[in-house]
Design a protein around this motif. Structure first.
Motif, mmCIF file in Angstrom:
data_model
loop_
_atom_site.group_PDB
_atom_site.id
_atom_site.type_symbol
_atom_site.label_atom_id
_atom_site.label_comp_id
_atom_site.label_asym_id
_atom_site.label_seq_id
_atom_site.Cartn_x
_atom_site.Cartn_y
_atom_site.Cartn_z
ATOM 1 N N TYR A 189 24.425 -50.454 -0.162
ATOM 2 C CA TYR A 189 25.208 -50.363 1.068
ATOM 3 C C TYR A 189 24.685 -51.384 2.065
ATOM 4 O O TYR A 189 23.474 -51.543 2.223
ATOM 5 C CB TYR A 189 25.089 -48.968 1.682
ATOM 6 C CG TYR A 189 25.850 -47.898 0.943
ATOM 7 C CD1 TYR A 189 27.169 -47.594 1.273
ATOM 8 C CD2 TYR A 189 25.248 -47.176 -0.091
ATOM 9 C CE1 TYR A 189 27.872 -46.609 0.591
ATOM 10 C CE2 TYR A 189 25.939 -46.190 -0.773
ATOM 11 C CZ TYR A 189 27.245 -45.909 -0.427
ATOM 12 O OH TYR A 189 27.939 -44.935 -1.095
ATOM 13 N N PHE A 203 31.219 -55.101 10.746
ATOM 14 C CA PHE A 203 32.501 -54.939 10.056
ATOM 15 C C PHE A 203 33.408 -53.936 10.757
ATOM 16 O O PHE A 203 34.634 -54.058 10.694
ATOM 17 C CB PHE A 203 32.290 -54.601 8.579
ATOM 18 C CG PHE A 203 32.030 -55.819 7.748
ATOM 19 C CD1 PHE A 203 33.005 -56.796 7.610
ATOM 20 C CD2 PHE A 203 30.805 -56.016 7.146
ATOM 21 C CE1 PHE A 203 32.760 -57.951 6.871
ATOM 22 C CE2 PHE A 203 30.546 -57.169 6.399
ATOM 23 C CZ PHE A 203 31.535 -58.133 6.266
ATOM 24 N N LYS A 231 37.077 -54.871 11.989
ATOM 25 C CA LYS A 231 38.238 -54.027 11.699
ATOM 26 C C LYS A 231 39.117 -53.871 12.951
ATOM 27 O O LYS A 231 40.336 -53.898 12.871
ATOM 28 C CB LYS A 231 37.751 -52.654 11.210
ATOM 29 C CG LYS A 231 38.821 -51.777 10.602
ATOM 30 C CD LYS A 231 38.166 -50.516 10.052
ATOM 31 C CE LYS A 231 39.150 -49.673 9.280
ATOM 32 N NZ LYS A 231 38.494 -48.466 8.725
ATOM 33 N N TRP A 245 39.499 -58.018 7.769
ATOM 34 C CA TRP A 245 38.801 -56.839 7.239
ATOM 35 C C TRP A 245 39.525 -56.334 5.990
ATOM 36 O O TRP A 245 38.905 -56.041 4.973
ATOM 37 C CB TRP A 245 38.734 -55.739 8.301
ATOM 38 C CG TRP A 245 37.945 -54.540 7.855
ATOM 39 C CD1 TRP A 245 36.618 -54.320 8.052
ATOM 40 C CD2 TRP A 245 38.435 -53.420 7.097
ATOM 41 N NE1 TRP A 245 36.242 -53.129 7.462
ATOM 42 C CE2 TRP A 245 37.337 -52.554 6.877
ATOM 43 C CE3 TRP A 245 39.682 -53.057 6.589
ATOM 44 C CZ2 TRP A 245 37.453 -51.359 6.182
ATOM 45 C CZ3 TRP A 245 39.799 -51.874 5.876
ATOM 46 C CH2 TRP A 245 38.699 -51.036 5.681
ATOM 47 N N ASN A 246 40.849 -56.260 6.072
ATOM 48 C CA ASN A 246 41.647 -55.748 4.966
ATOM 49 C C ASN A 246 41.578 -56.665 3.753
ATOM 50 O O ASN A 246 41.557 -56.196 2.606
ATOM 51 C CB ASN A 246 43.100 -55.568 5.420
ATOM 52 C CG ASN A 246 43.893 -54.738 4.442
ATOM 53 O OD1 ASN A 246 43.477 -53.651 4.058
ATOM 54 N ND2 ASN A 246 45.034 -55.251 4.026
ATOM 55 N N LEU A 254 39.050 -58.325 2.846
ATOM 56 C CA LEU A 254 37.738 -58.095 2.227
ATOM 57 C C LEU A 254 37.601 -56.709 1.608
ATOM 58 O O LEU A 254 37.078 -56.558 0.506
ATOM 59 C CB LEU A 254 36.634 -58.252 3.285
ATOM 60 C CG LEU A 254 36.399 -59.661 3.823
ATOM 61 C CD1 LEU A 254 35.605 -59.588 5.112
ATOM 62 C CD2 LEU A 254 35.681 -60.502 2.784
ATOM 63 N N TRP A 255 38.024 -55.686 2.337
ATOM 64 C CA TRP A 255 37.698 -54.311 1.960
ATOM 65 C C TRP A 255 38.914 -53.427 1.658
ATOM 66 O O TRP A 255 38.747 -52.305 1.183
ATOM 67 C CB TRP A 255 36.893 -53.636 3.069
ATOM 68 C CG TRP A 255 35.684 -54.397 3.481
ATOM 69 C CD1 TRP A 255 35.503 -55.074 4.656
ATOM 70 C CD2 TRP A 255 34.476 -54.587 2.739
ATOM 71 N NE1 TRP A 255 34.261 -55.662 4.694
ATOM 72 C CE2 TRP A 255 33.603 -55.374 3.520
ATOM 73 C CE3 TRP A 255 34.041 -54.149 1.478
ATOM 74 C CZ2 TRP A 255 32.339 -55.747 3.098
ATOM 75 C CZ3 TRP A 255 32.774 -54.515 1.055
ATOM 76 C CH2 TRP A 255 31.943 -55.306 1.859
ATOM 77 N N VAL A 273 39.319 -52.294 -2.171
ATOM 78 C CA VAL A 273 38.171 -51.937 -3.004
ATOM 79 C C VAL A 273 38.288 -50.475 -3.412
ATOM 80 O O VAL A 273 38.697 -49.631 -2.617
ATOM 81 C CB VAL A 273 36.810 -52.192 -2.286
ATOM 82 C CG1 VAL A 273 36.582 -53.664 -2.052
ATOM 83 C CG2 VAL A 273 36.705 -51.425 -0.993
ATOM 84 N N GLU A 303 33.721 -47.146 -1.924
ATOM 85 C CA GLU A 303 33.646 -47.185 -0.462
ATOM 86 C C GLU A 303 33.494 -48.628 0.012
ATOM 87 O O GLU A 303 32.906 -49.445 -0.687
ATOM 88 C CB GLU A 303 32.407 -46.418 0.013
ATOM 89 C CG GLU A 303 32.466 -44.923 -0.172
ATOM 90 C CD GLU A 303 31.181 -44.282 0.335
ATOM 91 O OE1 GLU A 303 31.012 -44.193 1.561
ATOM 92 O OE2 GLU A 303 30.357 -43.894 -0.508
ATOM 93 N N PRO A 304 33.996 -48.931 1.229
ATOM 94 C CA PRO A 304 33.714 -50.272 1.742
ATOM 95 C C PRO A 304 32.229 -50.422 2.051
ATOM 96 O O PRO A 304 31.505 -49.435 2.167
ATOM 97 C CB PRO A 304 34.555 -50.342 3.025
ATOM 98 C CG PRO A 304 34.787 -48.937 3.431
ATOM 99 C CD PRO A 304 34.791 -48.137 2.156
ATOM 100 N N TYR A 305 31.822 -51.657 2.158
ATOM 101 C CA TYR A 305 30.447 -52.005 2.548
ATOM 102 C C TYR A 305 29.421 -51.773 1.437
ATOM 103 O O TYR A 305 28.236 -51.660 1.695
ATOM 104 C CB TYR A 305 30.013 -51.284 3.834
ATOM 105 C CG TYR A 305 31.056 -51.305 4.916
ATOM 106 C CD1 TYR A 305 31.862 -52.430 5.128
ATOM 107 C CD2 TYR A 305 31.279 -50.202 5.730
ATOM 108 C CE1 TYR A 305 32.829 -52.459 6.125
ATOM 109 C CE2 TYR A 305 32.243 -50.223 6.731
ATOM 110 C CZ TYR A 305 33.020 -51.343 6.916
ATOM 111 O OH TYR A 305 33.978 -51.374 7.897
#
Length: 198
Positions: A49, A58, A62, A69-70, A72-73, A76, A79-81
């Motif tokens: 994490y 982040f 967001k 942000w979207n 990148l994450w 996924v 979980e993000p990060y």
């Protein structure tokens, strides 16, 4: 904890087969040498994490640039990060973090020293270094150029750590490009050769 104790802690956590959450007190004891050793030992199969300071960044991203942000994450599955342990050395730098350099649905704004046009920027960079050491104010564009000359940076981290808007950071890039001081590679595949995780 010494180096061996930290590495043993990582081994124990890795064996749990879930992403590692590094407590802040352990994170504070990881030197660049220890981080490189951890990457050598665990990069092929270990996730972790992002540290608290990077999660805060982040969350700011967001709110301030959701599209990025979207990119990148947003899709996924976990979980993000959660990222590869190979990114650990980047988290130790004062203004470092998870590099935003492989956007697929947006223009990338990630820069390294190799993207600076040395022929036109050499004398300017010397002047900027002297001004910085004398603690004289720099324009946003000049501060960005100086930072890129020292360490790779994306404009979102730059804006966050310098408390400016993303629009101001983008305008600084445009100014540097127009002045033939910086090359702006916009696609992830163009940037790939310049990205280093150390």
């Amino acid at each position: 904890m010494n180096k061996d104790e930290i590495i043993n802690w990582f081994k124990t956590e890795r064996d749990k087969k879930v992403p590692i959450k590094i407590p802040e007190d352990i994170f504070a004891q990881i030197t660049s040498e220890i981080a490189e050793e951890i990457v050598k030992l665990f990069a092929q199969d270990t996730l972790f994490y992002l540290p608290e300071k990077e999660v805060k960044f982040f969350e700011w991203l967001k709110k301030n640039d959701y599209e990025i942000w979207n990119d990148l994450w947003g899709d996924v599955e976990e979980e993000p990060y959660v990222v590869s342990i190979s990114f650990l050395p980047l988290m130790l730098k004062k203004f470092g973090g998870f590099p935003i350099c492989d956007l697929t649905n947006n223009v990338n704004y990630y820069f390294t020293n190799e993207m600076i046009v040395q022929k036109t920027s050499h004398l300017l960079l010397e002047t900027l270094r002297e001004k910085y050491l004398r603690q004289e104010p720099l324009s946003i564009a000049h501060a960005l150029l100086l930072e890129i000359s020292v360490s790779p940076v994306d404009i979102w981290h730059f804006a966050y750590y310098h408390n400016i808007t993303i629009q101001e950071a983008k305008a600084a890039v445009n100014e540097l490009v127009e002045d033939n001081l910086l090359i702006h590679l916009k696609k992830a595949e163009e940037i790939a050769d310049f990205v280093q995780f150390e």
